[in-house]
Design a protein around this motif. Structure first.
Motif, PDB file in Angstrom:
ATOM      1  N   ALA A  31      68.855  28.462 123.912  1.00 33.13           N
ATOM      2  CA  ALA A  31      68.593  27.837 122.619  1.00 33.13           C
ATOM      3  C   ALA A  31      69.613  28.286 121.579  1.00 33.13           C
ATOM      4  O   ALA A  31      70.003  27.506 120.702  1.00 33.13           O
ATOM      5  CB  ALA A  31      67.179  28.182 122.150  1.00 33.13           C
ATOM      6  N   GLY A  32      70.058  29.541 121.671  1.00 32.15           N
ATOM      7  CA  GLY A  32      71.036  30.029 120.707  1.00 32.15           C
ATOM      8  C   GLY A  32      72.435  29.476 120.930  1.00 32.15           C
ATOM      9  O   GLY A  32      73.187  29.283 119.960  1.00 32.15           O
ATOM     10  N   THR A  33      72.790  29.223 122.181  1.00 25.74           N
ATOM     11  CA  THR A  33      74.133  28.697 122.474  1.00 25.74           C
ATOM     12  C   THR A  33      74.205  27.171 122.388  1.00 25.74           C
ATOM     13  O   THR A  33      75.306  26.624 122.344  1.00 25.74           O
ATOM     14  CB  THR A  33      74.584  29.137 123.877  1.00 25.74           C
ATOM     15  OG1 THR A  33      73.607  28.715 124.845  1.00 25.74           O
ATOM     16  CG2 THR A  33      74.751  30.642 123.951  1.00 25.74           C
ATOM     17  N   ALA A  34      73.050  26.515 122.356  1.00 20.50           N
ATOM     18  CA  ALA A  34      73.061  25.046 122.313  1.00 20.50           C
ATOM     19  C   ALA A  34      73.832  24.492 121.124  1.00 20.50           C
ATOM     20  O   ALA A  34      74.674  23.599 121.285  1.00 20.50           O
ATOM     21  CB  ALA A  34      71.634  24.503 122.345  1.00 20.50           C
ATOM     22  N   PRO A  35      73.594  24.979 119.877  1.00 17.92           N
ATOM     23  CA  PRO A  35      74.365  24.427 118.752  1.00 17.92           C
ATOM     24  C   PRO A  35      75.861  24.684 118.874  1.00 17.92           C
ATOM     25  O   PRO A  35      76.665  23.907 118.367  1.00 17.92           O
ATOM     26  CB  PRO A  35      73.772  25.165 117.532  1.00 17.92           C
ATOM     27  CG  PRO A  35      72.424  25.606 117.963  1.00 17.92           C
ATOM     28  CD  PRO A  35      72.571  25.931 119.409  1.00 17.92           C
ATOM     29  N   VAL A  36      76.244  25.776 119.542  1.00 16.79           N
ATOM     30  CA  VAL A  36      77.661  26.098 119.686  1.00 16.79           C
ATOM     31  C   VAL A  36      78.325  25.182 120.708  1.00 16.79           C
ATOM     32  O   VAL A  36      79.419  24.649 120.477  1.00 16.79           O
ATOM     33  CB  VAL A  36      77.841  27.576 120.086  1.00 16.79           C
ATOM     34  CG1 VAL A  36      79.317  27.896 120.293  1.00 16.79           C
ATOM     35  CG2 VAL A  36      77.236  28.490 119.029  1.00 16.79           C
ATOM     36  N   LEU A  37      77.668  24.998 121.858  1.00 20.03           N
ATOM     37  CA  LEU A  37      78.280  24.244 122.954  1.00 20.03           C
ATOM     38  C   LEU A  37      77.955  22.754 122.914  1.00 20.03           C
ATOM     39  O   LEU A  37      78.724  21.938 123.425  1.00 20.03           O
ATOM     40  CB  LEU A  37      77.828  24.826 124.290  1.00 20.03           C
ATOM     41  CG  LEU A  37      78.226  26.286 124.537  1.00 20.03           C
ATOM     42  CD1 LEU A  37      77.699  26.769 125.882  1.00 20.03           C
ATOM     43  CD2 LEU A  37      79.738  26.459 124.461  1.00 20.03           C
ATOM     44  N   LEU A  38      76.808  22.409 122.331  1.00 20.73           N
ATOM     45  CA  LEU A  38      76.412  20.993 122.263  1.00 20.73           C
ATOM     46  C   LEU A  38      76.481  20.438 120.839  1.00 20.73           C
ATOM     47  O   LEU A  38      76.131  19.284 120.615  1.00 20.73           O
ATOM     48  CB  LEU A  38      74.989  20.814 122.802  1.00 20.73           C
ATOM     49  CG  LEU A  38      74.773  21.161 124.270  1.00 20.73           C
ATOM     50  CD1 LEU A  38      73.310  20.965 124.646  1.00 20.73           C
ATOM     51  CD2 LEU A  38      75.673  20.332 125.183  1.00 20.73           C
ATOM     52  N   GLY A  39      76.913  21.255 119.894  1.00 18.01           N
ATOM     53  CA  GLY A  39      77.034  20.785 118.518  1.00 18.01           C
ATOM     54  C   GLY A  39      78.249  19.891 118.341  1.00 18.01           C
ATOM     55  O   GLY A  39      79.125  19.810 119.214  1.00 18.01           O
ATOM     56  N   PRO A  40      78.329  19.190 117.224  1.00 22.69           N
ATOM     57  CA  PRO A  40      79.456  18.275 116.984  1.00 22.69           C
ATOM     58  C   PRO A  40      80.769  19.032 116.817  1.00 22.69           C
ATOM     59  O   PRO A  40      80.819  20.077 116.171  1.00 22.69           O
ATOM     60  CB  PRO A  40      79.058  17.554 115.692  1.00 22.69           C
ATOM     61  CG  PRO A  40      78.098  18.486 115.017  1.00 22.69           C
ATOM     62  CD  PRO A  40      77.375  19.209 116.093  1.00 22.69           C
ATOM     63  N   THR A  41      81.823  18.498 117.409  1.00 19.21           N
ATOM     64  CA  THR A  41      83.159  19.043 117.214  1.00 19.21           C
ATOM     65  C   THR A  41      83.734  18.498 115.905  1.00 19.21           C
ATOM     66  O   THR A  41      83.128  17.661 115.236  1.00 19.21           O
ATOM     67  CB  THR A  41      84.074  18.654 118.379  1.00 19.21           C
ATOM     68  OG1 THR A  41      84.203  17.216 118.411  1.00 19.21           O
ATOM     69  CG2 THR A  41      83.489  19.116 119.710  1.00 19.21           C
ATOM     70  N   ALA A  42      84.933  18.979 115.561  1.00 23.72           N
ATOM     71  CA  ALA A  42      85.592  18.472 114.350  1.00 23.72           C
ATOM     72  C   ALA A  42      85.821  16.969 114.454  1.00 23.72           C
ATOM     73  O   ALA A  42      85.672  16.226 113.484  1.00 23.72           O
ATOM     74  CB  ALA A  42      86.907  19.211 114.126  1.00 23.72           C
ATOM     75  N   ALA A  43      86.181  16.499 115.670  1.00 30.57           N
ATOM     76  CA  ALA A  43      86.391  15.056 115.868  1.00 30.57           C
ATOM     77  C   ALA A  43      85.082  14.289 115.706  1.00 30.57           C
ATOM     78  O   ALA A  43      85.061  13.189 115.145  1.00 30.57           O
ATOM     79  CB  ALA A  43      86.988  14.803 117.252  1.00 30.57           C
ATOM     80  N   ASP A  44      83.978  14.869 116.193  1.00 29.86           N
ATOM     81  CA  ASP A  44      82.671  14.213 116.032  1.00 29.86           C
ATOM     82  C   ASP A  44      82.296  14.111 114.552  1.00 29.86           C
ATOM     83  O   ASP A  44      81.780  13.082 114.105  1.00 29.86           O
ATOM     84  CB  ASP A  44      81.587  15.000 116.784  1.00 29.86           C
ATOM     85  CG  ASP A  44      81.767  14.948 118.286  1.00 29.86           C
ATOM     86  OD1 ASP A  44      82.261  13.926 118.784  1.00 29.86           O
ATOM     87  OD2 ASP A  44      81.428  15.938 118.956  1.00 29.86           O
ATOM     88  N   ARG A  45      82.531  15.187 113.807  1.00 30.10           N
ATOM     89  CA  ARG A  45      82.204  15.161 112.376  1.00 30.10           C
ATOM     90  C   ARG A  45      83.060  14.142 111.641  1.00 30.10           C
ATOM     91  O   ARG A  45      82.579  13.446 110.747  1.00 30.10           O
ATOM     92  CB  ARG A  45      82.402  16.561 111.783  1.00 30.10           C
ATOM     93  CG  ARG A  45      81.413  17.600 112.291  1.00 30.10           C
ATOM     94  CD  ARG A  45      81.538  18.898 111.502  1.00 30.10           C
ATOM     95  NE  ARG A  45      80.601  19.912 111.965  1.00 30.10           N
ATOM     96  CZ  ARG A  45      80.895  20.832 112.876  1.00 30.10           C
ATOM     97  NH1 ARG A  45      82.130  20.871 113.403  1.00 30.10           N
ATOM     98  NH2 ARG A  45      79.993  21.714 113.251  1.00 30.10           N
ATOM     99  N   LEU A  46      84.334  14.068 112.019  1.00 33.57           N
ATOM    100  CA  LEU A  46      85.216  13.087 111.382  1.00 33.57           C
ATOM    101  C   LEU A  46      84.763  11.669 111.687  1.00 33.57           C
ATOM    102  O   LEU A  46      84.721  10.809 110.797  1.00 33.57           O
ATOM    103  CB  LEU A  46      86.655  13.300 111.850  1.00 33.57           C
ATOM    104  CG  LEU A  46      87.707  12.330 111.287  1.00 33.57           C
ATOM    105  CD1 LEU A  46      87.755  12.426 109.767  1.00 33.57           C
ATOM    106  CD2 LEU A  46      89.075  12.622 111.893  1.00 33.57           C
ATOM    107  N   ALA A  47      84.402  11.424 112.965  1.00 32.37           N
ATOM    108  CA  ALA A  47      83.935  10.084 113.336  1.00 32.37           C
ATOM    109  C   ALA A  47      82.642   9.737 112.605  1.00 32.37           C
ATOM    110  O   ALA A  47      82.457   8.602 112.145  1.00 32.37           O
ATOM    111  CB  ALA A  47      83.726  10.005 114.850  1.00 32.37           C
ATOM    112  N   ALA A  48      81.730  10.725 112.481  1.00 29.41           N
ATOM    113  CA  ALA A  48      80.480  10.476 111.755  1.00 29.41           C
ATOM    114  C   ALA A  48      80.744  10.199 110.286  1.00 29.41           C
ATOM    115  O   ALA A  48      80.110   9.326 109.685  1.00 29.41           O
ATOM    116  CB  ALA A  48      79.542  11.668 111.919  1.00 29.41           C
ATOM    117  N   ALA A  49      81.695  10.944 109.695  1.00 30.23           N
ATOM    118  CA  ALA A  49      82.029  10.711 108.294  1.00 30.23           C
ATOM    119  C   ALA A  49      82.638   9.331 108.091  1.00 30.23           C
ATOM    120  O   ALA A  49      82.332   8.635 107.115  1.00 30.23           O
ATOM    121  CB  ALA A  49      82.993  11.785 107.803  1.00 30.23           C
ATOM    122  N   GLU A  50      83.499   8.919 109.019  1.00 29.78           N
ATOM    123  CA  GLU A  50      84.097   7.585 108.919  1.00 29.78           C
ATOM    124  C   GLU A  50      83.036   6.498 109.069  1.00 29.78           C
ATOM    125  O   GLU A  50      83.077   5.477 108.369  1.00 29.78           O
ATOM    126  CB  GLU A  50      85.178   7.428 109.980  1.00 29.78           C
ATOM    127  CG  GLU A  50      86.411   8.289 109.739  1.00 29.78           C
ATOM    128  CD  GLU A  50      87.420   8.184 110.860  1.00 29.78           C
ATOM    129  OE1 GLU A  50      87.043   7.656 111.939  1.00 29.78           O
ATOM    130  OE2 GLU A  50      88.574   8.618 110.683  1.00 29.78           O
TER     131      GLU A  50
END
Length: 425
Positions: free
Chosen positions: A182-201
């Motif tokens: 549960a602690g590593t899930a946000p690190v390994l399954l969280g959004p990458t910089a590219a995911d955040r950029l795509a979501a922002a766009e």
């Protein structure tokens, strides 16, 4: 605070067992290969070969974890069973190699640790039950307690403590492993910089569509309500004295509301379906096709409008780019709406095409002037305002143009310049 082995810990335990089940196809394949390499033996009969087969299965797990669809499957399980907050996890398949690598690391960690916890969950409880039952099972009191790889010469009354300890150790291992995942899930399954950029766009694109539809609603409905209000007021005043004028005003009201209902239905359809290309959507009004009707409806509301158009009558504007023609119509409409709303007197409208900054570029210039608005005490108090002129500026900015509005000498002036991007009339 979550109590020990509460619902959350139990679900995480189940999540680990699921990971162990998912590892089985990889493990069965590698244990066959290890057995062949070891001389045709059954790797399951040897503890060391079993561990080798387990270790050899993890690289295969990591390779399959690179597939894009592994991440959404893992995210769904982590949200539902590990109770990881959804906003901390990414949505959709992993697209970049960085996202795939992180998803693969999670997949390997989940299946690898899950296999160990699954094995312990299968082996430890039966062993612990035998140890706990040793004092009350007669045939076990005087024999050496042996279960698989575990053996003890301890007295039968010490064995239950060992069994309870084993169960406690299994529980602690399962709870700890669940917290680790549960602690590593946000690190390994969280959004990458590219995911955040795509979501922002995506959010920016959605906001742009919403702003455009809001401008359409404001301009169409605002102008119609202002025009209809003035037409109805004029008809009421002239009801007894000039029936012909009343009939003309009512006809203008009917035409205005019919057009506005059509535009409103089109915009609401886009909001409902989210598809700007719907075949049944009503076409947006343009300067070429609809300027004459707009001027006629404004004049019918009692406002004098003098129009000067270069290169000529409205029919000559067909060569304008479609988007420039649409935005120009809305800008003119907003300017006339302000004149109607403020009751500021006759309007002088000038529309012309002029040379732009470059020799190959032309600009559409719209200039609208009218007397300043009456003092606040002489007109109806407005409860809202400012959106129309801001919408005009946004429309012009989309085309690389500009809008200026404010006092100009003894009159109020609205001036808009829309680049035509080299289009010729």
């Amino acid at each position: 605070m979550n109590r020990p082995l509460g619902a959350r810990d139990r679900w995480r335990w189940v999540h680990l067992i699921l990971g162990g089940a998912l590892l089985m196809p990889y493990f069965l394949l590698t244990q066959v290969v290890v057995g062949v390499v070891a001389g045709g033996v059954n790797a399951l009969n040897s503890g060391s070969l079993t561990l080798v087969a387990y270790a050899a299965s993890l690289p295969l797990v990591a390779v399959t974890g690179m597939f894009g669809l592994v991440r959404p499957m893992s995210v769904t399980a982590a949200r539902a069973m590990c109770e990881v907050p959804g906003e901390r996890l990414a949505d959709g398949p992993a697209k970049s190699w960085a996202a795939r690598g992180r998803a693969s690391a999670w997949w390997t960690l989940h299946l690898g640790i899950g296999a160990l916890i699954s094995g312990m969950t299968l082996a430890v409880p039966p062993m612990a039950v035998m140890l706990i039952a040793a004092p009350v099972v007669g045939r076990m009191r005087d024999v050496q307690l042996t279960y698989g790889w575990f053996a003890t010469d301890a007295g039968p009354y010490i064995a239950p403590l060992v069994g309870i300890g084993l169960l406690a150790g299994l529980t602690l291992c399962a709870v700890g492993a669940g917290k680790l995942l549960a602690g590593t899930a946000p690190v390994l399954l969280g959004p990458t910089a590219a995911d955040r950029l795509a979501a922002a766009e995506e959010r920016a694109a959605d906001l742009a569509v919403r702003n455009r539809l809001a401008r359409e609603l404001h301009d169409a409905v605002g102008h119609a309500l202002s025009a209809v209000t003035l037409q109805a007021a004029a008809a009421r005043r002239m009801l007894e004295r000039d029936p012909a004028f009343v009939r003309e005003a009512l006809t203008a009201i009917e035409d205005t509301t019919r057009r506005t209902v059509g535009e409103l239905d089109a915009v609401l359809g886009l909001l409902r379906d989210g598809d700007p290309a719907r075949p049944d959507a009503a076409p947006a009004p343009t300067l070429a096709a609809d300027l004459g009707g707009l001027l006629a409806r404004t004049r019918a509301a009692g406002t004098t409008v003098t129009a000067h158009q270069d290169p000529g009558p409205a029919g000559d504007w067909d060569a304008l780019p479609a988007i420039a023609s649409r935005e120009a119509y809305r800008i003119v409409q907003e300017g006339l709406t302000n004149a109607l709303r403020h009751g500021a007197g006759p309007v002088d409208l000038r529309i012309r095409v002029q040379a732009g900054p470059g020799t190959a570029h032309r600009e559409l210039e719209i200039t609208m002037t009218n007397p300043p608005a009456a003092p606040a005490e002489d007109r109806e108090t407005r409860t809202t305002g400012g959106r129309g002129l801001r919408g005009c500026a946004e429309r012009a900015a989309l085309l690389g143009g500009s809008v200026e509005a404010g006092p100009h000498g003894d009159r109020w002036r609205l001036r808009a310049v829309l680049p035509l991007a080299g289009e010729d009339l």
